[in-house]
Structure formats: structure tokens, C-alpha cells
Write an enzyme that holds these catalytic residues in place. Sequence first.
Site, PDB file in Angstrom:
ATOM      1  N   CYS B 127       0.850  -1.192   0.000  1.00 43.39           N
ATOM      2  CA  CYS B 127       0.000   0.000   0.000  1.00 43.39           C
ATOM      3  C   CYS B 127       0.886   1.244   0.000  1.00 43.39           C
ATOM      4  CB  CYS B 127      -0.926   0.039   1.210  1.00 43.39           C
ATOM      5  SG  CYS B 127      -1.899   1.570   1.238  1.00 43.39           S
ATOM      6  N   LYS B 162       0.750  -9.879  -1.643  1.00 36.55           N
ATOM      7  CA  LYS B 162       0.343  -8.900  -2.655  1.00 36.55           C
ATOM      8  C   LYS B 162       1.480  -7.939  -2.934  1.00 36.55           C
ATOM      9  CE  LYS B 162      -3.305  -5.712  -3.983  1.00 36.55           C
ATOM     10  NZ  LYS B 162      -4.681  -5.283  -3.722  1.00 36.55           N
TER      11      LYS B 162
HETATM   12  C1  FMN Z   1     -10.167   2.996  -3.376  1.00 34.37           C
HETATM   13  C2  FMN Z   1      -9.165   1.877  -3.357  1.00 34.37           C
HETATM   14  C3  FMN Z   1      -8.810   1.286  -2.142  1.00 34.37           C
HETATM   15  C4  FMN Z   1      -7.883   0.251  -2.104  1.00 34.37           C
HETATM   16  N1  FMN Z   1      -7.558  -0.319  -0.898  1.00 34.37           N
HETATM   17  C5  FMN Z   1      -6.694  -1.368  -0.863  1.00 34.37           C
HETATM   18  C6  FMN Z   1      -6.391  -2.029   0.359  1.00 34.37           C
HETATM   19  O1  FMN Z   1      -6.905  -1.676   1.417  1.00 34.37           O
HETATM   20  N2  FMN Z   1      -5.503  -3.067   0.348  1.00 34.37           N
HETATM   21  C7  FMN Z   1      -4.929  -3.496  -0.826  1.00 34.37           C
HETATM   22  O2  FMN Z   1      -4.146  -4.448  -0.809  1.00 34.37           O
HETATM   23  N3  FMN Z   1      -5.208  -2.898  -1.994  1.00 34.37           N
HETATM   24  C8  FMN Z   1      -6.073  -1.852  -2.048  1.00 34.37           C
HETATM   25  N4  FMN Z   1      -6.365  -1.259  -3.252  1.00 34.37           N
HETATM   26  C9  FMN Z   1      -5.708  -1.747  -4.479  1.00 34.37           C
HETATM   27  C10 FMN Z   1      -6.604  -2.693  -5.268  1.00 34.37           C
HETATM   28  O3  FMN Z   1      -6.948  -3.835  -4.518  1.00 34.37           O
HETATM   29  C11 FMN Z   1      -5.916  -3.105  -6.595  1.00 34.37           C
HETATM   30  O4  FMN Z   1      -4.718  -3.776  -6.290  1.00 34.37           O
HETATM   31  C12 FMN Z   1      -5.581  -1.910  -7.483  1.00 34.37           C
HETATM   32  O5  FMN Z   1      -6.607  -0.957  -7.421  1.00 34.37           O
HETATM   33  C13 FMN Z   1      -5.332  -2.292  -8.923  1.00 34.37           C
HETATM   34  O6  FMN Z   1      -6.446  -2.923  -9.510  1.00 34.37           O
HETATM   35  P1  FMN Z   1      -7.571  -2.136 -10.390  1.00 34.37           P
HETATM   36  O7  FMN Z   1      -6.845  -1.392 -11.453  1.00 34.37           O
HETATM   37  O8  FMN Z   1      -8.482  -3.204 -10.886  1.00 34.37           O
HETATM   38  O9  FMN Z   1      -8.241  -1.206  -9.446  1.00 34.37           O
HETATM   39  C14 FMN Z   1      -7.291  -0.206  -3.305  1.00 34.37           C
HETATM   40  C15 FMN Z   1      -7.649   0.376  -4.525  1.00 34.37           C
HETATM   41  C16 FMN Z   1      -8.583   1.402  -4.574  1.00 34.37           C
HETATM   42  C17 FMN Z   1      -8.953   2.011  -5.883  1.00 34.37           C
END
Ligand code: FMN
Lengths: 235, 299
Positions: B127, B162
Amino acid sequence: MAKIIFNRKIASNIYHLKIEGKFEGSRGQFYMLRGWDGYHPVLSRPFSIFDLDSQSISFIYQVIGEGTRLLSKLKKEDTIQIFGPYGKGFPPAKGNVALIGGGMGLAPLYLTARELKVDNKVELVDIYLGFKEKAFLTDCFEKVAHKLIIDIGGLISQKVNVNLYDYVFACGPEEMMKAIVKQKKEQKTQIFISLERRMGCGLGACLSCTCQTSKGNKLTCQDGPVFRGEEIFFA
Amino acid sequence: MHNNLQVKFGPLLFKNPVVAASGTFGTGYQQHFDLSQLGGICSKGLTLEPKAGNKGIRIWETASGIMNSIGLENIGIKSYLKQELPILRDLKVRIIVNVSGATIEEYIKIVSLIPEEVDLIELNISCPNVQEGGLLFGMTSQTARELVREVRKVTKLPLMVKLSPNTDDLVKIAQSCEEEGADGLSLINTFKAMAVDLDQRKPVFDNVYAGLSGPAIKPIALRMVHEVCQKVSIPVMGIGGICNGRDALEFIMVGATCIQVGTANFMNPAVCLQIIEEMDRYLKKEGIHSLEEIRGIIK
Ligand SMILES: Cc1cc2nc3c(=O)[nH]c(=O)nc-3n(C[C@H](O)[C@H](O)[C@H](O)COP(=O)(O)O)c2cc1C
Ligand SMILES: Cc1cc2nc3c(=O)[nH]c(=O)nc-3n(C[C@H](O)[C@H](O)[C@H](O)COP(=O)(O)OP(=O)(O)OC[C@H]3O[C@@H](n4cnc5c(N)ncnc54)[C@H](O)[C@@H]3O)c2cc1C
Ligand code: FES
């Protein structure tokens, strides 16, 4: 996908969008609107329910940026995606009620007024609307108000005495809502305000829309957008 | 039920490979579709104690993407186990608990609290928005190795790490996790990015940097998943900008076993269901009986 009945300009930069279909929802709840295909803009846009019946739902919106600009291009028969209803709206009320809207904050108050007007626990509904430059939709609000009070260019919060009412529902700029909450002296007066925050999901998942309250962080999209006025730490 | 979509992720059978990504999904989506159709659901990033998250603007749009600076706001692992886990358990989907910490000790404590009814732990070392987000551990293979080694000792549950794209050492980190006993990997988390408010002449985010996600990152995510899948033999969940069935299949073809959907949930709350259906339709059209037939065919 839902079909657009009309998307009318009702004032400079302000549109009335009516969509065909039987949609759920209660006063003060909102929908996420998406009037474009594909991934740009990425996020859908939150709008309060302006009015609702068994065949349609409508919204009032102001053109601000790209999302609302795209919405404003939609025409009759075009399709739009709408997701909702989301959030907790205005609660039941009784006695004397004031509805206070600043600018686009009037949007959730119409359905509210229409419902309260036929509610036999409610004695009267006074509506206060504040506009920056020019009033709009006043004919429509006139019909559902006992008294309609309008302000143009000033502060609508100065035209109302919230302590005369049992229930006050307000939506508008935070400064306005803050001023209204501050006015409260009477124990009996219950103030509810509707907040705006940037939203991702609208469904309580992304935590983009947190607001600070006396009961800790709350989600505007799920715990709100309507909150008790005294609970909110205004931004 | 689509039998052709069943996949084995390490020791776990998934009814389909579509998993809702951490921080983008919750039981609220039940309003739009029956969540039991999903392959799995990742929890919000959880920490040992509740966290209030970051101040200021938390979400910002950019061309074909969004940036977020939530700052891991969460109710804490204990409340999650009490309040949310029971609801998820009834859904009969794979439950994946995403956890973060600031120190190895914190990771150990939080992982030790996770009960057996959880299917898979997703160790978030990626993160970009807070110190406690573990990115410190996700930057080098040495730190990642140490963390996975210690965490592996305290849990028998399947463990997935992750990974962050914000490193030059992605493949090495992936290999270290495998060597230390991780059962799987998920990648990628968000890219460290920035937005400027021109009118105010300052950064949009109080934290200055924020995490970029959405369609904008898909090509890079795909490349990273491809690179990692060439070099490890544990299964991988591909993440980054997946919006439809085709996107999902691309990740499978470069080697992913499952895929996670994040930002796309915000564009269409029922998108996960659509992705499952689109994948199924593609397989039927192409006469493919199992995803194994196409997994990793792009070398
Ligand atoms: C609003 C938001 C909150 C997120 N919170 C977390 C989190 O708490 N823990 C985590 O491992 N990834 C978190 N992510 C990352 C997502 O799980 C993912 O890895 C990332 O957004 C890429 O995928 P995408 O392009 O499909 O969104 C978050 C992403 C977004 C957009
Ligand atoms: C619960 C709720 C109900 C609302 N009801 C109405 C309504 O009935 N009528 C109306 O005109 N407006 C309403 N708004 C505000 C409306 O959502 C924004 O004006 C709109 O999102 C602007 O989008 P844009 O693309 O034109 O602007 P941009 O500034 O280009 O948008 C960029 C991003 O910021 C977000 N954003 C910008 N302004 C706001 C804002 N004031 N509140 C929340 N997010 C914002 C957008 O959603 C988008 O994600 C409401 C907001 C909320 C939270
Ligand atoms: S908008 Fe996602 S939690 Fe409120």
C-alpha cells in the site's frame, strides 16, 4: 440501461433529466449516474433523487466538469446507466417543517416536500431556497410549500429561524448548513443535513467519502448523505 | 455454475477465477447481484488496530484511471472477524483477508488472529499510502523475504503475498516469497502517482502521492504478471485495470490463475458478474473446456 424521457435546460447551466422506468428510492437518497460508454470518465457521478413516480425518476444537475458536461449532451431516447438508490435519506417528520436549500441543494427537497405535504402528521412545510444569481424551479416548489421564501445573492440561512420548526432538513454549501446548525437553540428542533463528498463506489466499500462526526468517521454514501446536523464536524 | 471456469489456486478450488479486489468491494454490492457467484472476495486492508485513514481528498480521477489516498481506513481485524466475516461465510465464496502492518511484529500478531474459516490470507506489502501499508517490505527482496519467513511460521492458512509495482526488484521479490513458503502471489497494487491542483498550486492529496489504478495501468500490470509468471511456480492472481472478460482472459494467458477486479467495480457494480459471463462465453465459443488450456500460453 435506461431511456431518457427528456434532458431539459431549465436555467443557465442547470438541467432537468427525466428517465423512464420504475425505480426505487426515498427522499434524500441518491443514484450514481453514468451517461457515457466506456471508461472515461472512470467514476459515475452522484445525484440526489429530485422526483420519482411509478414510471420515471428525475434529477436536477448543474454542469460543473466533464461528467456533467457529458450528461448535458444527452437527448430524448438516449440511454443512461443509473445505479442506486444509495444512502440514507431524510427521516419521517411531524409538526412544522422547514426545508432549506442552497444552490443545487434544492434537488433532494422537492420529493421531500411533495411527500411531507400529504403526510397528515405534518402541519406545514415552509421552503427556503437560496440562489446565487437567478432563481429556478420556483413554480414547482411553490406548489408543494405552505410558504416559499427565496433569496438571491445573499445568505438564505439568515432568512430562516430554525427554532420555529420541529424539523429542519437542509442541503447546500457546508457554510450554509453550519450556520443553520449553529442557530439551533430549541431542544425540540431536529436538524438533518445532506452532505456531499467525492465518491468512488457509492456502496460503502471504497471509503473515499468519509466524513468526520461526533460518532467517529462515517461514510457519506452509506451512513448518509443525510445526518443529524449536530453530529457533523463540517469541513 | 460454469465448470469450465473452475480453477485451483494452490490448495484451494475456486468456482471461477474472478475475485473482488481489496478496498474496492463489500457486502453493499449485494444490492446489484448475488455475491455467492463470485470466485472470492478480498477484505479491505485490515490492520491490528482500527485506522481513521488519511485527511483531505481521497479519490481523484485521471485519464482512464483513478488515484486514491484512503490511507487504509479500516475497522481493525477484531471487528472485521466479529462483524463482517460471519456475513461473508454465509455467501460460500472464497474469503480472502487482506492484512497490513508497520512492523514484522504487527504482521505476526494480525496473522495469528485469523481463524481457519478464512480461506486465504493476502499479505499486503504494497500500500503506497501509509507507513503501515507495508510498502517498506514490498520494495526489496530482502525485506519481503524476512517478512514472509516470519509470517509463514505463525499460520497454516494458505498465504498469498500482494506485490507492489513500485520497485525495480519485482521478480526477485516474487521469487523470495515463493522460497519462503508463500502459496501464491497477487499483483499488482496501485502505482505511486501524483496530482496537482493547478489553481491552488499545490498537490491534490494531503499526502502528496497517491495510488493509481484502473484501465490506465492495465498494460503495465499485464507485463508485470507475465514477468513474474515466467519465474515462479506458485499461482498468481493478476490485478490491474481489469474491466471485462477479455481483460481477464489476457491475464490468464500471460500466466495468472485468478484475477482481481478493483476500480471497475466503481464503473459498474455488477461488473464481476459480467466478467464471469463473458469469460464463459469466450470459452464456449472457442471450444475450451478448462482455463488450464490457455493459462500461460503466452510465453
Ligand atoms: C479505493 C481503493 C482502495 C484500495 N484499498 C486497498 C487495500 O486496502 N488493500 C490493498 O491491498 N489494496 C487496495 N487497493 C488496491 C486494489 O486492490 C488493486 O490492487 C488496485 O486498485 C489495482 O487494480 P484495479 O486497477 O483493478 O483497481 C485499493 C484500490 C482502490 C482504488
Ligand atoms: C450525495 C450527493 C448528491 C448530489 N446531488 C446533486 C444534485 O442533485 N444535483 C447536482 O447538480 N449535483 C449534485 N451533487 C454534486 C455532483 O455529484 C457533482 O457536481 C458532480 O459529481 C460533478 O461532476 P463533474 O464531472 O461535472 O465535475 P468534476 O469536477 O470534473 O468531477 C471530478 C470528480 O469530482 C467529483 N465531484 C465534483 N464535485 C463534487 C461534489 N460537489 N460532490 C461530490 N463529488 C464531486 C465528481 O463526482 C468526480 O468524481 C451531489 C453530490 C453528492 C455526493
Ligand atoms: S463512495 Fe465508496 S465508500 Fe462511500
